[in-house]
Design an enzyme around this catalytic site. Structure first.
Site, short mmCIF file in Angstrom:
data_model
loop_
_atom_site.label_atom_id
_atom_site.label_comp_id
_atom_site.label_asym_id
_atom_site.label_seq_id
_atom_site.Cartn_x
_atom_site.Cartn_y
_atom_site.Cartn_z
N ASN A 96 0.67 -1.07 0.19
CA ASN A 96 0.41 -0.04 0.35
C ASN A 96 0.63 1.05 -0.15
O ASN A 96 0.27 2.42 -0.96
CB ASN A 96 -0.72 0.28 1.15
CG ASN A 96 -2.08 -0.58 1.41
OD1 ASN A 96 -2.66 -1.51 0.07
ND2 ASN A 96 -2.74 -1.21 1.82
N LYS A 123 5.42 0.97 18.54
CA LYS A 123 5.16 3.15 18.18
C LYS A 123 5.42 3.35 19.35
O LYS A 123 5.68 4.65 20.46
CB LYS A 123 3.29 3.22 17.65
CG LYS A 123 3.42 2.77 16.10
CD LYS A 123 2.24 2.77 16.05
CE LYS A 123 2.25 2.08 14.40
NZ LYS A 123 -0.03 2.28 14.18
N ARG A 167 8.88 -8.24 -4.02
CA ARG A 167 9.33 -10.06 -3.88
C ARG A 167 8.49 -10.73 -5.28
O ARG A 167 10.04 -11.62 -5.49
CB ARG A 167 8.31 -10.90 -3.20
CG ARG A 167 9.01 -11.78 -1.87
CD ARG A 167 8.15 -12.25 -1.02
NE ARG A 167 7.81 -11.04 -0.13
CZ ARG A 167 6.21 -11.47 1.10
NH1 ARG A 167 5.67 -12.42 0.31
NH2 ARG A 167 6.39 -10.42 1.84
#
Lengths: 451, 451
Positions: free
Chosen positions: B25, B215, B57
């Site tokens: 994405n 995070k 890939r």
């Protein structure tokens, strides 16, 4: 201690000398932090950060700092060999401008909170910084402690900013929030704000929107890679906002905010903004407007500031916090100071000015907006149709129109769709001339809504 | 065109070569922007920014880009002489780690969105960047398009951050917002989130809080100048949150949010946090908690993210926006890319890692928090006193206790004052053993309130 490697020409023991120009609210806090947190600042920079001196107007006043730090000769302080970095928190154009230029021309880093100066002279200052490979930082110039300058310059440098809308003046937001809450009129609320220290003795710069316009010019310059000065900003203040305007707002589930709006508009009136290839223009304006209560900016009350940024890929971002005050503004100054000092130590550079886009400024008349118009009208059949016809004559599409009251109290409340500001202004002028319209009691722009 | 002076070793015609690793994405959007906005990026950087290749890939899939840009040999792409800057958007530890190290070791700039890697290997990566004078940027690793990494590293570098509280995972916020709105249970809502693309086929990393914990480790490292890794973060996910928990929350005028909390705590349990001189500790934790509806984080719904930062001088700041998605994350990546490219062109440097403070991590038991406890109890006289006594035994002060229902439905709802997590956990364990307590039906922490 720090485990970062020493890379620049600076040794870990060679201090970075700082001069602070001005010791008002912000200067006092900057000096306090420099002195109280010297160890922490040293660890963050990699070298000691030493306060060499403070330029003040009157050095005989006891300011709680050693007297030998104070001087009235700011130019001599800036010129000192042991001063590497200059913090300018005097404000105003002169002598701030010549002091900053002297520092930059000597290759010294400058951190400033001076929005009025930057709004008109960023080009000159940035050119001096560029020429002498010096840093010019100014996060504190817009929205105090809220990081908005750095996000626009750096974080969004790979995106396309479409719009910046902000509440960037704490005084006017305090006044409008209080009027909204209490129902009091403008002059009583201004008096209260003055007595509480939220408004200055001469409040003109705040209440007439000059302060917000300077910040809008800075934000627009950064957002659109175009040099925008204060003279490019269309400006209306809040001194004509009445208690009735706030009542009208409440009835529409809105409040009134002084907004700084910077946006891309089309190459001509009515043309779409999203034209790549240099065809667009930039609209920068400051005025009070109706904001729906559900809009995030409506919830920003008191002396707080907030800035909404809309960008093509990032979408809508909002930054919120304290937009003024000694300590919050000093936080932004100190962040810039640490970065400038680290650049000295590590050999880095602040990002320079980016004005390659050179977009033209659109006149206010070409700006798309929505109007909310309150009219006192004669209570005769057909008045609504006549008024609606006047809007149509000017090509302005009406969103809603409501008739209220009877007899002498008969009123029409009209909300338009989005139209060119000039067409809306012409419509209002024409309405005022109509015999069936007794008076145009209020005209407010409406922001934060679709279409 | 740009009027900035050319300063670095780079000529205005020498392109900056970019390799993009990964085309999911985010990678797809990064490639799109690099190709569609090449002119604008060139103007902002000062030199052309050229996409040299994309590591994927499977290079046989048509991805809408010229086939010659695609390669399956990421290491060879990174090593190319004409690649100056590497964008890593593969995710995961390997091969991202070795590719980033290879780039940094060759003095190439790296922009990454890889929170899992950064949470555990920032030290290694930052050391390589420092040693080879290369840039490592990672704004996109936390909260997508929202600038929060750069404000913490730069804007707040002269302030003292006390606390960072954020909603940093869009999947869990989507699920909790939907449960709050619809009253549906967890598994039905997760299924809906999956079908809408808000949750992955294996949602573990999101719903069990691993993503938020990574995070939180990054945010805490930056906020406290201390290296914090994912293993230092106490973590609970949302998979045990029930429809009844949301009902309980609503009754208290609260909602439930998965929060990442990073804060300074005292040197020992109960000691104050504001002890200068290295005596403090850092608490980093991720768990679902009750948040009052009037708190700004309560209004952050759906897949949006928000981060609140509290600092000594700046006060409370809030950053809000889209925390995930291809285009928003790509916006953050491109901002870093432009800055890294400008550094090449102008000779600047990204700020390095700052971990001088080396504050110890406080165990979860030493963390101050508040509990909301729901108990099913026997409907006999004195049960409230007995339960209250158990809280007192553990030194936990009660804020409110409410008895509801009769007979078999008799319940006690207890909200505590702030106490050590270990004392609260011990209290709940002791309550479960009491004969007059039928069951402990829910235990939720309460955040965003005073005391």
């Amino acid at each position: 201690m720090t485990d970062v490697a020493k890379n620049g020409p600076w040794g870990t023991d060679r201090p970075i000398g700082v001069a602070v120009l001005g010791m008002g609210n912000v200067g006092t806090e900057v000096v306090r932090i420099l002195r109280d947190h010297a160890d922490e600042l040293r660890s963050r920079v990699g070298a000691p950060v030493l306060l060499r001196g403070i330029a003040v107007r009157d050095s005989s006043i006891d300011r709680g700092v050693p007297a030998e730090l104070l001087t009235t000769d700011a130019h001599a302080l800036v010129a000192r060999d042991d001063v590497d970095l200059v913090v300018e928190v005097i404000g105003g154009i002169d002598p701030a401008r010549s002091l900053i230029l002297a520092a930059l021309n000597a290759g010294k880093s400058v951190v400033t909170a001076n929005k009025a100066l930057l709004a008109d002279y960023t080009g000159e200052l940035a050119a001096a910084a560029e020429h002498h490979r010096a840093d010019l930082y100014f996060e504190a110039a817009v929205a105090g402690a809220i990081p908005v300058v750095r996000p626009l310059i750096q974080s969004l440098s790979g995106d396309r900013v479409d719009r910046v809308v902000g509440i960037v003046n704490g005084t006017t937001n305090f006044i409008l929030s209080a009027m909204d809450e209490t129902g009091a009129d403008y002059s009583a609320t201004l008096a209260e704000a003055t007595s509480l220290g939220y408004a200055e003795a001469d409040p003109t710069a705040d209440v007439e929107g000059y302060d917000a316009a300077a910040k809008a010019a800075i934000l627009a310059s950064l957002a659109f890679h175009t040099r925008v000065t204060a003279a490019d900003v269309y400006r209306e203040g809040i001194s004509k906002i009445t208690a009735e305007d706030l009542e009208t707002a409440s009835a529409l589930d809105c409040t009134v905010k002084l907004l700084a709006i910077c946006e891309r508009v089309g190459a001509g009136p009515g043309e779409p903004a999203r034209e790549h290839g240099g065809k667009e223009r930039v609209s920068v304006r400051v005025y009070p407007a109706l904001v729906p209560r559900r809009h995030p900016l409506a919830a920003v009350s008191g002396a707080f500031n907030a800035v909404v940024v809309e960008a093509e890929n990032a979408g809508r971002l909002m930054f919120y916090g304290q937009g003024a005050g000694g300590a919050p503004t000093a936080s932004a100054v100190l962040g810039d100071l640490v970065m400038a000092a680290r650049n000295k130590f590590f050999g880095g550079r602040a990002p320079g000015e980016s004005v390659y886009a050179e977009l033209p400024i659109a006149p206010i008349g070409d700006t798309p907006t929505r109007y909310h118009v309150n009219l006192q009208v004669e209570d005769v059949p057909g008045v609504l149709a006549k008024v609606a016809g006047e809007f149509a004559n000017h090509g302005v599409s009406i969103s809603t129109v409501r008739q209220e009251g009877h007899g002498e109290g008969a009123r029409l409340v009209v909300v338009t769709h989005c139209a060119m500001e000039s067409a809306l202004a012409d419509t209002v002028a024409a309405l005022a001339e109509m015999t069936s319209v007794t008076s145009v009691t209020s005209v407010l722009r409406l922001e934060g809504t679709e279409e």
